[in-house]
Scaffold this active site. Structure first.
Site, PDB file in Angstrom:
ATOM      1  N   THR A 159      29.045 -52.494  34.919  1.00 23.00           N
ATOM      2  CA  THR A 159      28.853 -53.606  33.986  1.00 23.00           C
ATOM      3  C   THR A 159      27.350 -53.749  33.742  1.00 23.00           C
ATOM      4  OG1 THR A 159      28.898 -55.132  35.883  1.00 23.00           O
ATOM      5  CG2 THR A 159      30.919 -54.944  34.598  1.00 23.00           C
ATOM      6  N   THR A 184      30.893 -56.702  38.979  1.00 21.77           N
ATOM      7  CA  THR A 184      30.214 -57.992  38.803  1.00 21.77           C
ATOM      8  C   THR A 184      30.388 -58.450  37.368  1.00 21.77           C
ATOM      9  OG1 THR A 184      28.597 -57.376  40.461  1.00 21.77           O
ATOM     10  CG2 THR A 184      27.969 -59.139  38.951  1.00 21.77           C
ATOM     11  N   CYS A 230       5.167 -86.018  48.468  1.00 23.86           N
ATOM     12  CA  CYS A 230       4.694 -84.737  49.011  1.00 23.86           C
ATOM     13  C   CYS A 230       5.007 -83.521  48.132  1.00 23.86           C
ATOM     14  CB  CYS A 230       5.289 -84.501  50.395  1.00 23.86           C
ATOM     15  SG  CYS A 230       4.685 -85.704  51.566  1.00 23.86           S
TER      16      CYS A 230
HETATM   17  N1  NAD Z   1      25.508 -50.407  43.058  1.00 24.58           N
HETATM   18  C1  NAD Z   1      25.576 -51.442  43.852  1.00 24.58           C
HETATM   19  O1  NAD Z   1      25.032 -51.457  44.965  1.00 24.58           O
HETATM   20  C2  NAD Z   1      26.329 -52.649  43.449  1.00 24.58           C
HETATM   21  C3  NAD Z   1      26.342 -53.719  44.306  1.00 24.58           C
HETATM   22  C4  NAD Z   1      27.071 -54.806  43.967  1.00 24.58           C
HETATM   23  C5  NAD Z   1      27.789 -54.833  42.796  1.00 24.58           C
HETATM   24  N2  NAD Z   1      27.770 -53.828  41.956  1.00 24.58           N
HETATM   25  C6  NAD Z   1      28.598 -53.918  40.771  1.00 24.58           C
HETATM   26  O2  NAD Z   1      29.696 -53.042  40.885  1.00 24.58           O
HETATM   27  C7  NAD Z   1      30.025 -52.482  39.631  1.00 24.58           C
HETATM   28  C8  NAD Z   1      29.947 -50.994  39.685  1.00 24.58           C
HETATM   29  O3  NAD Z   1      28.625 -50.609  40.016  1.00 24.58           O
HETATM   30  P1  NAD Z   1      28.235 -49.110  40.377  1.00 24.58           P
HETATM   31  O4  NAD Z   1      26.815 -49.125  40.779  1.00 24.58           O
HETATM   32  O5  NAD Z   1      29.261 -48.558  41.324  1.00 24.58           O
HETATM   33  O6  NAD Z   1      28.410 -48.407  38.938  1.00 24.58           O
HETATM   34  P2  NAD Z   1      28.222 -46.867  38.533  1.00 24.58           P
HETATM   35  O7  NAD Z   1      27.657 -46.867  37.185  1.00 24.58           O
HETATM   36  O8  NAD Z   1      27.553 -46.105  39.646  1.00 24.58           O
HETATM   37  O9  NAD Z   1      29.709 -46.330  38.474  1.00 24.58           O
HETATM   38  C9  NAD Z   1      30.652 -46.728  37.521  1.00 24.58           C
HETATM   39  C10 NAD Z   1      31.670 -45.598  37.385  1.00 24.58           C
HETATM   40  O10 NAD Z   1      32.739 -46.067  36.567  1.00 24.58           O
HETATM   41  C11 NAD Z   1      33.188 -44.961  35.803  1.00 24.58           C
HETATM   42  N3  NAD Z   1      33.992 -45.428  34.680  1.00 24.58           N
HETATM   43  C12 NAD Z   1      33.587 -45.993  33.527  1.00 24.58           C
HETATM   44  N4  NAD Z   1      34.643 -46.273  32.738  1.00 24.58           N
HETATM   45  C13 NAD Z   1      35.749 -45.874  33.396  1.00 24.58           C
HETATM   46  C14 NAD Z   1      37.147 -45.880  33.108  1.00 24.58           C
HETATM   47  N5  NAD Z   1      37.606 -46.371  31.949  1.00 24.58           N
HETATM   48  N6  NAD Z   1      37.985 -45.399  34.018  1.00 24.58           N
HETATM   49  C15 NAD Z   1      37.534 -44.916  35.170  1.00 24.58           C
HETATM   50  N7  NAD Z   1      36.235 -44.861  35.513  1.00 24.58           N
HETATM   51  C16 NAD Z   1      35.347 -45.332  34.634  1.00 24.58           C
HETATM   52  C17 NAD Z   1      31.909 -44.226  35.430  1.00 24.58           C
HETATM   53  O11 NAD Z   1      32.150 -42.917  35.048  1.00 24.58           O
HETATM   54  C18 NAD Z   1      31.116 -44.348  36.736  1.00 24.58           C
HETATM   55  O12 NAD Z   1      31.372 -43.236  37.569  1.00 24.58           O
HETATM   56  C19 NAD Z   1      29.055 -53.139  38.640  1.00 24.58           C
HETATM   57  O13 NAD Z   1      29.680 -54.266  38.083  1.00 24.58           O
HETATM   58  C20 NAD Z   1      27.900 -53.550  39.499  1.00 24.58           C
HETATM   59  O14 NAD Z   1      27.190 -54.637  38.944  1.00 24.58           O
HETATM   60  C21 NAD Z   1      27.046 -52.699  42.269  1.00 24.58           C
END
Ligand code: NAD
Length: 438
Positions: free
Chosen positions: A86, A124, A268
């Site tokens: 996202t 998220t 303060c």
């Molecule tokens: N990276 C982090 O540490 C972290 C931490 C907390 C929250 N988040 C949240 O988690 C979510 C994912 O983050 P991320 O870093 O893993 O993302 P990312 O971009 O690494 O991975 C997303 C994956 O989803 C796949 N995808 C997209 N459309 C798809 C579909 N229609 N069907 C199947 N797969 C599909 C993409 O090919 C990609 O491999 C986000 O909302 C992010 O904000 C990430």
């Protein structure tokens, strides 16, 4: 459980491998064939401590596999975890395109499959995204009702990149935003046995928690860094300062000052913030967070004025005037500032504060009130009832038991709650109640 994980990025890959490691039967789904092939070869598509070994293990044992075929994954699972990205749009708004697409794909596959399945959003997303945007897409594709024909939950994750495998098995908390209890039960079962408290909350609350957490983490880092820069410029060891700061678990690293309420004031905080920011400016140190604390506070006070304006009523009562309960100190009291703004706008104002009576105003306070609010004497009422009889709208800025006991429900004056009254939760459902930030 039989689990599909959509999106094999950081969150999806770690969630899939860890769930498989806990004995679930997991299929990862991604549109990216390279990631799918990597997983099926027993290799992790992301670099993370411990993930390589874990993926090799669980793929080897048959607990984890991957596919690009949504229908096949859905046909063979009872719960889907959505972990697609996202990202930010160029204007800062949240991109929900991938969420929308995957929700529709899952819904279409579910319509063919039949039987109950629970869709769990891990990505998220802003409060309202699930119920207002994704649930309608899912319901249309499934041809049924969420919470009845298909389960829906929001389950944000609190994995930190770099230590996400460890974080998965030792989470700070588990948050389950449930559309219905059965959907929540499915998520709870997925994580059963993991440490940390489990919170089962409404869906929008679960969505908002992630933002509260991340905004606070960013704020903490920015605060520490600005403080460090100011200390450095003043020749003070910032790490010594922060060591002592962190050791204070009563006021600093604690729930103190962290609940939405009224603006701060007193003799303060405003003064000390002003002089710290001034010292930073003199040293040419930019401190945007510290220098916006007082403007943020002023904006919050203005919200109270705007609530009164919104009622369209002119006869206003104010309970509380001193800057804190149990004191008659009026210096920089935000309630005095509020009274002054309302008075300046021509509202017909009456004020009651049991701790404040002109006869008890001595020294600094007398001088303060005479310069800041010279009309105070005419506005002060001796009793709670006098204010209630006068007011069409009452601002409650104190939890004085005498005020709480007298506040009417229902038909009386509009209540503008500045302190989160003890019965605020019940009152929120009543017409004529307005919470300042709740
Ligand atoms: N990276 C982090 O540490 C972290 C931490 C907390 C929250 N988040 C949240 O988690 C979510 C994912 O983050 P991320 O870093 O893993 O993302 P990312 O971009 O690494 O991975 C997303 C994956 O989803 C796949 N995808 C997209 N459309 C798809 C579909 N229609 N069907 C199947 N797969 C599909 C993409 O090919 C990609 O491999 C986000 O909302 C992010 O904000 C990430």
């Amino acid at each position: 459980m039989k689990v599909s994980v959509f999106g094999l990025g950081y969150v999806g890959c770690v969630s899939a491998a860890c769930l498989a490691g806990r004995g679930h039967e997991v299929v990862g789904v991604d549109v990216n064939q390279v990631k799918v092939d990597l997983v099926n070869d027993g290799k992790a598509p992301v670099v993370e401590e411990g993930i390589g070994e874990l993926v090799a293990d669980v793929v080897g044992s048959g607990a984890l596999r991957a596919t690009t075929d949504v229908r096949e994954a859905i046909a063979n699972s009872e719960v889907s975890l959505i972990c697609v990205g996202t990202p930010s749009e160029p204007n800062g708004s949240l991109c929900t395109t991938y969420l929308e697409r995957v929700t529709e794909e899952i819904g279409t596959a579910l319509a063919e499959r039949g039987g109950r399945h629970t869709v769990v959003f891990r990505s998220t997303m802003l409060p309202g995204t699930c119920l207002n945007l994704l649930v309608p897409i899912l319901e249309k594709a499934v041809g049924g009702t969420a919470g009845v024909d298909v389960g829906v939950a929001v389950n944000p994750e609190f994995l930190r990149e770099g230590t996400s495998v460890r974080d998965f098995f030792d989470p700070p908390k588990t948050v389950i935003g449930q559309l219905d209890v059965a959907s929540g039960d499915v998520v709870a079962e997925l994580y059963e046995g993991l440490p940390g408290e489990v919170f089962r909350v409404p869906v929008p609350v679960a969505e908002a928690i992630k933002y509260a957490d991340n905004a606070f983490h960013g704020l903490k880092i920015g605060f520490a860094n600005e403080l460090g820069a100011v200390c450095q410029a003043l020749g003070v060891d910032s790490h010594q300062v922060i060591d002592v700061f962190l050791a204070d678990r009563k006021l600093n690293i604690s729930p103190a000052y962290l609940r939405p309420g009224f603006a701060f004031g007193g003799s303060c905080l405003p003064k000390d913030l002003r002089s710290l920011v001034h010292a930073a400016q003199r040293a040419d140190i930019s401190v945007p967070i510290l220098s916006h604390v007082l403007p943020s506070n002023a904006d919050h006070l203005q919200r109270a004025v705007e609530l009164v304006e919104r009622t369209g009523k002119r006869k206003v009562g104010l309970f509380g005037l001193s800057f804190k309960p149990g004191t008659d100190d009026l210096r920089e009291s935000p309630l005095v500032e509020l009274a002054e703004r309302l008075f300046g706008k021509g509202y017909d104002l009456k004020i009651h504060d049991a701790n404040v009576s002109l006869s008890r105003l001595l020294g600094a306070n007398r001088e303060y009130i005479e310069t800041r609010l010279p009309h105070l004497a005419q506005l002060l009422a001796d009793s709670v009832d006098e204010v209630l009889e006068h007011a069409d709208v009452c601002l409650v800025g104190t939890k004085d038991p005498a005020v709480l006991a007298a506040l009417p429900h229902g038909d009386g004056p509009v209540i503008v709650d500045l302190v989160r009254l003890p019965d605020a939760e019940a009152r929120r459902a009543e017409p004529g109640y307005m919470g300042l930030a709740w």
